[in-house]
Design an enzyme around this catalytic site. Sequence first.
Site, short mmCIF file in Angstrom:
data_model
loop_
_atom_site.label_atom_id
_atom_site.label_comp_id
_atom_site.label_asym_id
_atom_site.label_seq_id
_atom_site.Cartn_x
_atom_site.Cartn_y
_atom_site.Cartn_z
N GLN A 104 0.84 -1.20 0.00
CA GLN A 104 0.00 0.00 0.00
C GLN A 104 0.87 1.25 0.00
OE1 GLN A 104 -3.38 -0.70 3.08
NE2 GLN A 104 -1.79 -2.19 3.55
N HIS A 122 -1.62 1.18 -4.22
CA HIS A 122 -2.00 2.59 -4.16
C HIS A 122 -1.14 3.46 -5.07
CE1 HIS A 122 -4.06 1.89 0.00
NE2 HIS A 122 -4.85 1.62 -1.00
#
Length: 276
Positions: A104, A122
Amino acid sequence: MKNLIKRAAWDIYGAQHVVALTGAGVSTESGIPDFRSPGGLWEKYDPMEFMYERFIANPKRIWEMSLKMKREGDLDMAEAMPNQAHLALSELEAMGYLKCVITQNVDNLHQKAGSSDVIEFHGSLLWGRCIGCGRRYPSDAIDDKIDAGQLPPLCGQCGGILKPDAVFFGEPIPPQALQRSISEARRADVMIVAGTSAVVYPAAELPFIAKRGGGFFSTSVIEPSPNVGAIVIEVNDEPTQLTGKVSDYLILGKVGTVLPEIIAQLRELEREKGTK
Ligand SMILES: [Zn+2]
């Protein structure tokens, strides 16, 4: 804790497809504060500015803001170096156990540490992406466009507007990263969840998918799940919403300490039982 480290080494040793899910906690030891923690980015900037809708409404403004952040060193991750946690995961790949890292984080540190298969759930701060055709551009190339007076910078291929690649609030996860992450979670027979409190969806759903083969995305995945019931090993410095629900066990401690200890134990196992 010693016993849990042994247990983790055994579980990994016996696995065919180990996948890691990482978050801010693996990078804090590299001097990158969790955006959401004290001293993090969201203490200085209003996260609401980074709503996807706002970007679409006024891309020029967000680019100007990101230039300012860059100038002030708030997005300066280029100098950050991988720490023991990143290196341990890279080593686990080299040893043949770890098949991919789903991260992430947007800081490129897993790649810097030598991990070759990193899914950037992300996005990445090192790239920009065309909102028209999806083509990615390295940030240097985007800086050149901006220096030449193009604000917002535009895609050379389709003329679409370029957006920082890092995923904004309210922005869908890039489809390729999402699909691959789901597929890797479903294939995993061991998932190592490291340095993430797993509160940000949909990333937080991945351990559930590894464990149960389903979850929110079950209808969007056509392939059958080959491996329901992965062992979920959590490495965090505090319990999370996964603890006791989806993780089989939590090894409490710093990821930069615990992961190398697991590797050392795994090497010992290999000496006793042979490499796989
Ligand atoms: Zn384009």
